[in-house]
Scaffold this motif. Structure first.
Motif, short mmCIF file in Angstrom:
data_model
loop_
_atom_site.label_atom_id
_atom_site.label_comp_id
_atom_site.label_asym_id
_atom_site.label_seq_id
_atom_site.Cartn_x
_atom_site.Cartn_y
_atom_site.Cartn_z
N LEU B 85 0.83 -1.20 0.00
CA LEU B 85 0.00 0.00 0.00
C LEU B 85 0.87 1.25 0.00
N ASN B 86 0.25 2.34 -0.42
CA ASN B 86 0.96 3.61 -0.44
C ASN B 86 0.46 4.46 0.73
N CYS B 87 1.33 4.72 1.70
CA CYS B 87 0.88 5.45 2.89
C CYS B 87 0.94 6.95 2.68
N VAL B 88 -0.15 7.59 3.00
CA VAL B 88 -0.23 9.04 2.86
C VAL B 88 -0.47 9.63 4.24
N SER B 89 0.27 10.68 4.54
CA SER B 89 0.09 11.32 5.84
C SER B 89 -1.10 12.27 5.79
N ALA B 90 -2.10 12.01 6.64
CA ALA B 90 -3.27 12.90 6.66
C ALA B 90 -2.86 14.29 7.14
N GLU B 91 -1.95 14.33 8.13
CA GLU B 91 -1.47 15.64 8.60
C GLU B 91 -0.72 16.34 7.48
N GLY B 92 0.04 15.55 6.72
CA GLY B 92 0.82 16.10 5.61
C GLY B 92 -0.09 16.72 4.55
N LEU B 93 -1.26 16.11 4.33
CA LEU B 93 -2.18 16.67 3.35
C LEU B 93 -2.65 18.06 3.79
N SER B 94 -2.93 18.16 5.10
CA SER B 94 -3.34 19.48 5.61
C SER B 94 -2.20 20.47 5.41
N GLY B 95 -0.98 20.00 5.70
CA GLY B 95 0.18 20.85 5.51
C GLY B 95 0.33 21.29 4.07
N MET B 96 0.07 20.35 3.15
CA MET B 96 0.20 20.67 1.73
C MET B 96 -0.80 21.78 1.35
N PHE B 97 -2.03 21.66 1.84
CA PHE B 97 -3.02 22.70 1.56
C PHE B 97 -2.57 24.04 2.15
N ALA B 98 -1.98 23.97 3.36
CA ALA B 98 -1.52 25.21 4.00
C ALA B 98 -0.40 25.85 3.17
N SER B 99 0.49 25.02 2.63
CA SER B 99 1.61 25.58 1.87
C SER B 99 1.12 26.30 0.63
N MET B 100 -0.09 25.94 0.18
CA MET B 100 -0.65 26.62 -1.00
C MET B 100 -1.65 27.72 -0.60
N PHE B 101 -1.73 27.99 0.69
CA PHE B 101 -2.70 28.97 1.22
C PHE B 101 -4.12 28.58 0.84
N LEU B 102 -4.40 27.30 0.83
CA LEU B 102 -5.73 26.84 0.44
C LEU B 102 -6.48 26.22 1.63
N GLU B 103 -5.82 26.23 2.81
CA GLU B 103 -6.42 25.51 3.93
C GLU B 103 -7.76 26.09 4.32
N ASP B 104 -7.97 27.40 4.02
CA ASP B 104 -9.24 28.01 4.43
C ASP B 104 -10.43 27.36 3.72
N ASP B 393 -3.32 26.93 9.70
CA ASP B 393 -4.22 28.01 9.29
C ASP B 393 -3.47 29.33 9.29
N HIS B 394 -3.12 29.81 8.10
CA HIS B 394 -2.30 31.03 8.06
C HIS B 394 -3.10 32.26 8.46
N THR B 395 -4.44 32.11 8.52
CA THR B 395 -5.23 33.28 8.92
C THR B 395 -5.34 33.39 10.43
N ASN B 396 -4.90 32.35 11.13
CA ASN B 396 -5.01 32.34 12.59
C ASN B 396 -3.68 32.76 13.23
N GLN B 397 -2.99 33.66 12.63
CA GLN B 397 -1.71 34.13 13.17
C GLN B 397 -1.44 35.52 12.63
N SER B 398 -0.48 36.14 13.22
CA SER B 398 -0.08 37.42 12.69
C SER B 398 1.43 37.40 12.54
N SER B 399 1.87 37.56 11.32
CA SER B 399 3.31 37.53 11.04
C SER B 399 4.07 38.50 11.92
N ALA B 400 3.45 39.68 12.10
CA ALA B 400 4.12 40.71 12.88
C ALA B 400 4.35 40.23 14.31
#
Lengths: 563, 414
Positions: B85-104, B393-400
């Motif tokens: 089987l091919n194992c996929v990380s469910a947490e990694g999928l969330s991370g992948m969406f976050a890296s594309m700013f699509l998690e929202d 969630d990049h919207t739940n933080q403030s870079s500053a």
């Protein structure tokens, strides 16, 4: 004294040892060395533990485990791993751990024979079977038994008076039972502070430890920590509730997962989030009352003839009053700032009406609504703003199926059928998606609140504010300004951000058209447009959208009187 | 985790109402990126180039959708690999969406479904991704109740949304022979159930082979450990995250990375201020990346999930028992004292001058008793920063806010 954190403990041990036991409880005082992101119940119950208490601690959840990191420093603590699975291996594993725990507890509290434990366990089994039976027949007897079996206070109604309301989710205290009873229901406590969580399947094996392990792992209503085994349908079938309150605790990961199961049942339900403060209590009261109102059409006949029907909406920002005549024709309306004394403000408005129309009080039917409704003791009836908005909108726009109400401090999306609330979602936890968000943004952009909507429609470019949090969004707006975006563009982004937030609630309750927008913010043309674009719908606005709640309250009085 | 991902995310967002198109674009985009990373790894042959490749491989399988199993980070993937089987990380999928700013998109979907906002955003995003219908259905899902117990209801949800079996493994928190045999039995039972589901015999020799390859790689890494402590390799912050995915999701493919590590380092003394990173780091492009980038005066010497296998020795002769031990000997599993002993060891071995704990929103198991962890480090005279934020969630933080707090901390320790 033995103190435990979770009813997955072996109560039989405590009884056999003859040692008093009690569960941790909310003291109202927060233990601030635990992270603020931890479950409110854990944070607020550490203070209920005395340093001399012996703790039997189940690793029931992450919050419990992290709490025990601290308790180890001050107390004698016995930790017990209760498997999330319940097969034969899990029973054996737990049974072995129980043996160790039994030995350890005997070392502390004195020796007791295993025969005694077996005796206590057999008795426990019999009493459990009896409890299950009496829960169907005689609640007072069930209460007596429950309190005797586990030495905890019964939390739930003992009289079947009114509508049966089942509480699910995280453990509840008396306050929620009281809210339900005062709203015309009786509370069936299906959480782990109630009797149903104790009922278990029990095999008759010769090994007492295996028996106890089996009992703990095979409860009929399994805790959400073993989500794949949890099935709430049987409890629903047995208790036949007319509505369900799903009680979740702030920063508890588990119980919101019941919501998707409840959606399958078609039984009206409401999700309340509790952080065990008095504010949360007030918010839960509004939701639960609205849920029970949704069940009854409030059609109790009122004997007297009334000449005027008055609705007062005591909101967080403004207080509104509407007067209808005996034919439901609007006669008068007024809006004033609520200020620091909501009761006095409402009373003042009411006195004005009395003076103006010169009708005796006995000929006036007054319905109060809004956050301050409970304090207006001079009202004939108190109804939540959710039901009032539904009635108010129905009065003007009878075809509307979904209402979006954006108030100063909260926002709601309500699905209605013929003016009757079918489902609603509400945000009163954070400023995002409320009028307050717009106020903050108007302030940063140095623009009068009344103008921001119009200005936003003059935007030339689309920019985005990604943050949902008002504080973060504020800093985003500041940086958008610094990077040279026009005020109009930023304002449109602000309106879009609210629309998206409200959009989630709209989707959650499966909103359908026609849609009406109410509340003070409905006068903001920019928000109407943003909502229409984000949700891809058309929005209608009833006349005087600020007064919809008060109108609804007056209309409820009118209809009640006509029956 | 770069501007490129964000750009790609912007394109995907345009088609968010067309799941089939998003699926095709994701497949094309990720396959191209995976090929690129593979070429880079083959040509550069460095530790990080290999782990960058493996980390992406741990999510890529999800878009191709062939014989995939979604798992949490601590699930014994070796068993699934032995089944082909091919194992996929469910947490990694969330991370992948976050890296594309699509998690929202995913988070909103999950919220509309009734998932509460307190729940960790890895979980919320994962459920949202399932609901968005942009990925092919996996064959099964598997989870342990460690590190966090949110896994159980979340993976139960994946299982019911996709009508696929769930394999849940109960990990006790104490390492003793009874718990080892309990866990071993569960793993055996899992294998038996998998055989029934997949209608396929378990390939035991392949399983042993996998453990052997894992052992070889970990032995090499362990040999490098003292040298790394003296001279840690410089990585971007997101590359530390990639290392943990490579280690946990692709444990038997680490050989290239391990070999590269033993060959690549040149002993050279640097005068950078060393820090230990605890828990996770944000997956989306943010200010922390630039603060701790390769050109920074500060060096993240290591992070805790890179060494959480430290107390485990793989035993290919007794592979199932060995995997049970792998779970129980993980110092992150259990009470705080185990974790504290482990992370303070890392701090002293790597001679760090400060510790940053990224306290991810909603993560109770890592930050619940962080106060005590902070005290431990303070007793050792090592400054400790608990940085509140959200890894997904990049919207739940403030870079500053990140910048101000981290810079003040760094000014304090320099």
């Amino acid at each position: 004294m033995i103190v435990y954190n979770c009813p997955l403990v072996p109560f039989e041990f405590f009884k056999a040892l003859g040692i008093q036991s009690r569960r941790i409880e909310n003291t109202g005082c927060e233990f601030d060395r635990l992270s603020p992101n931890l479950c409110s119940l854990c944070r607020r119950s550490v203070a209920s533990i005395d340093k001399n208490d012996v703790l039997v601690w189940i690793d029931s959840c992450d919050s419990s485990r992290r709490t025990s990191d601290f308790l180890k420093l001050t107390n004698k603590i016995f930790e017990l791993h209760v498997p999330v699975t319940s097969d034969e291996e899990a029973v054996s594993r737990l049974s072995d751990d129980l043996k160790i725990l039994w030995r350890s507890l005997k070392a502390v509290f004195g020796n007791v024979s295993d025969e005694k434990l077996y005796e206590v366990h057999s008795d426990f089994q019999k009493q459990m079977a009896l409890l299950e039976k009496t829960l169907r027949e005689d609640l007072n007897e069930a209460k007596r038994l429950y309190e005797q079996i586990i030495s905890e206070k019964w939390v739930g109604s003992t009289q079947r008076r009114g509508k049966p309301i089942l509480i699910l989710g995280a453990p509840v205290e008396e306050n929620i039972v009281k809210i339900i009873e005062e709203s015309g229901g009786y509370a069936i406590n299906g959480t782990c502070s109630g009797p149903y969580s104790m009922i278990s399947q029990i095999p008759d094996r010769s090994n007492v430890f295996k028996n106890i392990a089996y009992r703990i792992l095979n409860k009929k209503l399994v805790c959400m920590r073993s989500a794949f085994k949890r099935d709430i349908s049987k409890l629903i079938d047995t208790t036949k509730p007319e509505a369900i309150v799903l009680h979740t605790i702030k920063f508890c990961d588990f119980y919101s997962f019941d919501e998707k199961e409840l959606r399958k049942t078609k039984i009206p339900f409401v999700v309340v989030e509790d952080d065990l403060t008095s504010l949360a209590n007030a918010q839960m009261k509004t939701r639960i009352e609205a849920l029970i109102e949704l069940l009854s059409h409030q059609e109790n006949g009122i004997p007297e003839r009334f000449e005027l029907f008055v609705g007062i909406d005591s909101g967080s920002t403004t207080t509104k009053i509407v007067v209808l005549d005996a034919q439901a024709k609007p006669l008068y309306k007024n809006t004033v700032k609520t200020g620091a004394y909501p009761v006095l403000t409402a009373k003042g408005l009411y006195e004005e009406v009395l003076a103006k129309f010169k009708v005796p009080r006995s000929k006036i039917y007054l319905v109060s609504t809004g956050y301050g409704r409970a304090s207006l003791d001079f009202a004939n009836e108190r109804v939540t703003e959710i039901t009032c908005h539904a009635k108010g909108v129905h009065f003007f726009l009878p075809k509307v199926k979904t209402i979006i109400d954006i108030g100063g401090q909260d926002s709601k999306v309500i699905r209605v059928e013929d003016g009757q609330v079918v489902e609603f979602a509400m945000n009163d936890k954070c400023a995002a998606g409320t009028g307050r968000f717009l106020e903050v943004m108007a302030n940063i952009l140095d623009t009068p609140l009344q103008k921001i909507g119009k200005l936003s429609l003059e935007h030339k470019n689309e920019v985005d504010i990604s943050s949902v949090c008002t504080v973060f969004a504020e800093s985003e707006v500041v940086s958008l300004r610094a990077s040279g975006h026009t005020r109009e563009d930023i304002l449109y982004a602000v309106h879009k951000a609210i629309a998206k937030r409200v959009g989630t609630m709209y989707e959650r309750i499966k909103g359908t058209q026609p849609v009406a927008l109410t509340g003070g913010v409905a006068l903001n043309e920019g928000l109407k447009v943003a909502l229409e674009r984000v949700l891809n719908i058309e929005i209608q606005i009833p006349p005087e959208p600020v007064l919809t709640g008060a109108f609804g309250a007056a209309v409820i009085g009118y209809w009640a009187n006509r029956q | 985790m770069s501007k490129k991902s964000v750009g790609f995310g912007r394109i995907l967002r345009k088609y968010s109402h067309k799941p089939a198109t998003v699926r095709t674009l994701l497949r094309l985009g990720l396959s191209a990126e995976l090929t690129r990373r593979r070429i880079v790894a083959l040509s550069k042959n460095t530790f990080t180039s290999w782990t960058d490749y493996l980390a992406l491989d741990a999510v890529c399988g999800a878009v191709n959708g062939k014989k995939t199993a979604w798992v949490n980070m601590f699930f014994p993937v070796e068993i699934l690999f032995a089944f082909g089987l091919n194992c996929v990380s469910a947490e990694g999928l969330s991370g992948m969406f976050a890296s594309m700013f699509l998690e929202d998109l995913a988070i909103n979907k999950a919220e509309a479904f009734g998932i509460c906002r307190n729940l960790c955003t890895f979980h919320r995003t994962g459920i949202g991704i399932s609901l968005l219908n942009v990925l092919p259905k996996p064959l099964l899902v598997g989870t342990t109740n460690v590190l966090c117990d949110g896994n159980i209801p979340v993976f139960t949800t994946y299982s019911s949304l996709n009508s696929i079996p769930l394999y849940a493994i109960d990990v006790p928190r104490e390492d003793n022979p009874q718990n080892q045999s309990y866990l071993t039995k569960q793993l055996e039972k899992t294998i038996y159930s998998l055989e029934n589901q997949l209608k396929k015999r378990f390939n035991y020799s392949k399983f042993q082979q996998i453990l052997m390859m894992e052992k070889e790689s970990l032995d090499m890494l362990m040999e490098e450990y003292p040298k790394l402590c003296e001279n840690p390799i410089s990585m971007e912050l997101y590359q530390h995250v990639n290392v943990l995915y490579a280690l946990h999701l692709r444990p038997y493919q680490l050989l290239n990375a391990a070999k590269a590590l033993s060959e690549e380092r040149k002993p050279s003394k640097d005068d950078k201020t060393r820090l230990l990173w605890l828990h996770l780091a944000p997956y989306y492009d943010n200010d922390l990346y630039s603060i701790f980038g390769n050109n920074s005066r500060f060096l993240i010497a290591t992070s805790e999930f890179e060494w959480d296998w430290f107390y485990w020795k793989p035993d290919p002769q007794r592979p199932i028992e060995s995997l049970a031990q792998k779970l129980l000997r993980n110092p992150e599993v259990g009470d705080l004292s185990k974790r504290a002993a482990f992370v303070t060891k890392l701090a002293s071995d790597f001679k760090v001058q400060g510790v940053v704990h990224f306290s991810h929103w909603g993560c109770k198991q890592s930050s619940g008793s962080i106060f005590l962890l902070k005290e431990k480090f303070e007793q050792l005279g090592i400054p400790f920063l608990s940085l509140d934020g959200d890894a997904v969630d990049h919207t739940n933080q403030s870079s500053a806010q990140y910048r101000t707090r981290v810079e003040a901390f760094l000014e304090m320790i320099k």
